[in-house]
Write an enzyme that holds these catalytic residues in place. Structure first.
Site, PDB file in Angstrom:
ATOM      1  N   SER A  62      -0.254  -2.810   3.379  1.00  0.00           N
ATOM      2  CA  SER A  62      -0.982  -3.848   4.113  1.00  0.00           C
ATOM      3  C   SER A  62      -0.119  -4.220   5.314  1.00  0.00           C
ATOM      4  CB  SER A  62      -1.225  -5.072   3.217  1.00  0.00           C
ATOM      5  OG  SER A  62      -0.017  -5.595   2.733  1.00  0.00           O
ATOM      6  N   HIS A 100      -2.099  -3.308  -3.276  1.00  0.00           N
ATOM      7  CA  HIS A 100      -1.018  -2.723  -4.063  1.00  0.00           C
ATOM      8  C   HIS A 100      -1.432  -2.339  -5.480  1.00  0.00           C
ATOM      9  CE1 HIS A 100       2.224  -4.864  -1.377  1.00  0.00           C
ATOM     10  NE2 HIS A 100       1.560  -3.909  -0.756  1.00  0.00           N
ATOM     11  N   GLU A 158       0.176 -10.459  -4.277  1.00  0.00           N
ATOM     12  CA  GLU A 158       1.435 -10.588  -5.012  1.00  0.00           C
ATOM     13  C   GLU A 158       1.564 -11.959  -5.664  1.00  0.00           C
ATOM     14  OE1 GLU A 158       4.796  -9.880  -2.506  1.00  0.00           O
ATOM     15  OE2 GLU A 158       4.025  -8.002  -1.693  1.00  0.00           O
ATOM     16  N   GLU A 204       4.418  -1.982  -6.481  1.00  0.00           N
ATOM     17  CA  GLU A 204       5.731  -2.609  -6.430  1.00  0.00           C
ATOM     18  C   GLU A 204       6.307  -2.896  -7.810  1.00  0.00           C
ATOM     19  OE1 GLU A 204       5.493  -5.906  -3.733  1.00  0.00           O
ATOM     20  OE2 GLU A 204       5.054  -4.624  -2.037  1.00  0.00           O
ATOM     21  N   ASP A 256       1.672 -14.316  -2.456  1.00  0.00           N
ATOM     22  CA  ASP A 256       1.336 -13.644  -1.194  1.00  0.00           C
ATOM     23  C   ASP A 256      -0.087 -13.113  -1.294  1.00  0.00           C
ATOM     24  OD1 ASP A 256       1.066 -12.170   1.118  1.00  0.00           O
ATOM     25  OD2 ASP A 256       2.408 -10.554   0.479  1.00  0.00           O
ATOM     26  N   GLU A 303       2.787 -17.113   1.176  1.00  0.00           N
ATOM     27  CA  GLU A 303       2.917 -16.153   2.277  1.00  0.00           C
ATOM     28  C   GLU A 303       1.543 -15.636   2.705  1.00  0.00           C
ATOM     29  OE1 GLU A 303       4.405 -11.522   2.656  1.00  0.00           O
ATOM     30  OE2 GLU A 303       5.472 -12.849   1.268  1.00  0.00           O
ATOM     31  N   ASP A 360       3.877 -13.322   7.618  1.00  0.00           N
ATOM     32  CA  ASP A 360       4.214 -11.892   7.537  1.00  0.00           C
ATOM     33  C   ASP A 360       3.407 -11.133   8.590  1.00  0.00           C
ATOM     34  OD1 ASP A 360       4.755  -9.265   6.883  1.00  0.00           O
ATOM     35  OD2 ASP A 360       3.720  -9.295   4.960  1.00  0.00           O
ATOM     36  N   LYS A 394      10.905  -7.994   7.825  1.00  0.00           N
ATOM     37  CA  LYS A 394      10.824  -6.592   7.418  1.00  0.00           C
ATOM     38  C   LYS A 394      11.357  -5.750   8.565  1.00  0.00           C
ATOM     39  CE  LYS A 394       6.620  -7.090   4.550  1.00  0.00           C
ATOM     40  NZ  LYS A 394       5.151  -6.853   4.546  1.00  0.00           N
ATOM     41  N   HIS A 409      11.209  -6.084   1.211  1.00  0.00           N
ATOM     42  CA  HIS A 409      11.014  -4.636   1.123  1.00  0.00           C
ATOM     43  C   HIS A 409       9.629  -4.288   1.664  1.00  0.00           C
ATOM     44  CE1 HIS A 409       8.680  -4.975  -2.922  1.00  0.00           C
ATOM     45  NE2 HIS A 409       8.395  -5.950  -2.097  1.00  0.00           N
ATOM     46  N   LYS A 465      12.500 -10.581  -1.443  1.00  0.00           N
ATOM     47  CA  LYS A 465      11.645  -9.971  -2.463  1.00  0.00           C
ATOM     48  C   LYS A 465      11.777  -8.465  -2.357  1.00  0.00           C
ATOM     49  CE  LYS A 465       7.284 -10.034   0.214  1.00  0.00           C
ATOM     50  NZ  LYS A 465       5.836 -10.292   0.116  1.00  0.00           N
TER      51      LYS A 465
END
Length: 448
Positions: free
Chosen positions: A39, A161, A170, A213, A248, A299, A324, A349, A377, A400
């Site tokens: 994403s 994910h 997340e 993840e 998130d 987030e 983000d 990131k 990550h 994270k």
């Protein structure tokens, strides 16, 4: 000085190709492997893919590898730049050779592999650990405390994910009540295993499959279901009050704008059963969740260009509000977000911006604004543990890196454990950020 540069195509955690770079100096050979996101924000630096049908589903990176070997590497060798003192010059030269604002000509994946490897070479030449080298690059006070960050473990996966129907991407557990990194990792791992048992009890063993993840992806759809699972696992692990939660939603993935310009968020986008909320309704949902559950970080609750919703929610948001896709580790997006008072924290990131020095520049701007920095990550990761040193070096206070499972995730947590042991073995203090993970500017984070 850089003597030579080598590069090759290797695989990331999703089985997709990525760029591996080796930089050779008189001090040895230094390697970096580049991660990749699923994403992604529209303003991220561009990773170059070959798009050759029938070869890695078009996702090969041989072109980016050639750019490292034939363009970037030779230029760095010719200029005789020293990674120990000239990392910013190295990154600036690579950006100039690319010549585009988003690194789309040579590829951010080509530039970043070199930048990370050069940082490692610079640390070796300076005879300091990588985290100390990065701290110096950021202009942070020398001799300051090494502060261990709070790990936010992504233990429930949804969104892009995973294959379940959960729109939110997340759900993380953060052991803020730990006394050390060693204890934090133990608490996170124990809660992760307890969560597996809770899911098995609720949905059966088949529901304990993992997302990208390493988090579980049970057959749930509503965020309340995920948060109930987490709070139960935390309680049964014995860490009620000591472990908090981060969310998130990655809401750009389910943001909709109709022909009349009406904005909505479709929480049923994954199973094709529309469940559209207006920005106001989604904001109200977040407010209810924050009131009911021990959430300390949120987030990307809104889409990257839904500025009005960000600004309105930030006016009354009582916790850390992280951008983000909104910010993409980019100082221009940071300036825009500050002008709109859209958030109070940046997700960092390195592959969003494409060089280490630009990521540090974004970090330093956040420090000057009084914002927090949350290092991250990517979902397509590698066993490279660079971001562990980066988090410590920047005194970011929290990061994270997925669940406490899968090699590409635990590599970062294991590196943090090594750093803690290393610092303590030198007889130095090594405090754990704990509940103060988002107030580290007061501990000297603002660069000189």
């Amino acid at each position: 000085m850089i003597e030579s540069v080598h590069a090759a195509q290797r695989l990331d955690s999703r089985g997709n190709p990525t760029v591996q770079v080796d930089v050779i100096t008189p001090d040895g050979s230094f390697r970096a492997i580049v991660p990749s996101g699923a994403s992604t924000g529209s303003t991220e630096a561009v990773e170059l893919r070959d798009q050759v049908d029938g070869v890695y589903c078009g996702k090969g990176v041989e072109t980016a590898v050639r750019h490292v070997v034939e363009v970037l590497g030779p230029a760095l060798v010719e200029k005789r730049l020293d990674p120990a003192t000239q990392l910013r010059d190295i990154d600036a030269l690579m950006r100039a050779l690319d010549g585009t604002p988003d690194k789309s000509r040579l590829g951010a994946n080509a530039l970043l592999g070199l930048s990370m490897a050069c940082a490692r070479a610079g640390a070796a030449a300076a005879k300091v650990p990588l985290y100390d080298f990065l701290r110096a690059e950021a202009g942070l006070s020398e001799g300051g405390l090494i502060i261990m960050p709070v790990p936010f473990f992504n233990v429930l996966n949804g969104g892009a994910h995973s294959g379940n129907a959960m729109a939110f991407q997340e759900f993380m557990v953060a052991p803020v009540g730990a006394a050390s990194m060693k204890e934090a990792v133990r608490m996170g791992a124990e809660t992760y295993h307890k969560l597996k048992k809770v899911i098995e009890r609720e949905f059966g063993q088949a529901a304990t499959g993992l997302g990208d993840e390493g988090g579980f992806a049970p057959p749930i759809q509503r965020p309340e279901q995920a948060l109930d699972l987490l709070t139960t696992a935390i309680e049964e692990a014995g860490y009620q009050g000591k472990i908090k939660i981060g969310i998130d939603p990655a809401s750009s993935e389910f943001y909709c704008v109709d022909n009349d310009g009406n904005r909505s968020y479709d929480l049923g986008f994954k199973d094709k059963t529309p469940n559209r909320l207006s920005p106001g309704e989604l904001s109200a949902l977040y407010t209810e969740l924050l009131a009911k559950y021990p959430v300390v970080l949120l987030e990307d609750p809104f889409a990257e260009d839904d500025w009005a919703s960000w600004s309105e929610f930030n006016r009354h948001c009582p916790i850390e509000l992280v951008g983000d896709d909104l910010l993409t580790t980019n100082v221009e997006r940071l300036r825009l977000a500050k002008s709109k008072e859209a958030c109070n924290s940046m997700l960092l990131k390195v592959n969003q911006i494409g060089t280490v020095s630009e990521a540090i520049e974004a970090n330093n701007m956040c420090a000057q604004l009084g914002w927090n920095v949350f290092v991250s990550h990517r979902s397509g990761e590698t066993t490279d543990d660079f971001i562990a040193d980066l988090t410590v070096g920047l005194r970011a206070g929290h990061l994270k890196s997925g669940a406490p499972a899968r090699g590409e995730r635990v590599a970062k947590y294991n590196r943090l454990l090594d750093i803690e042991d290393e610092v303590l073995a030198r007889g130095q203090k090594c405090p754990y950020a704990g509940a103060g993970f988002n107030s580290l500017p007061a501990l000297g984070k603002v660069p000189k």
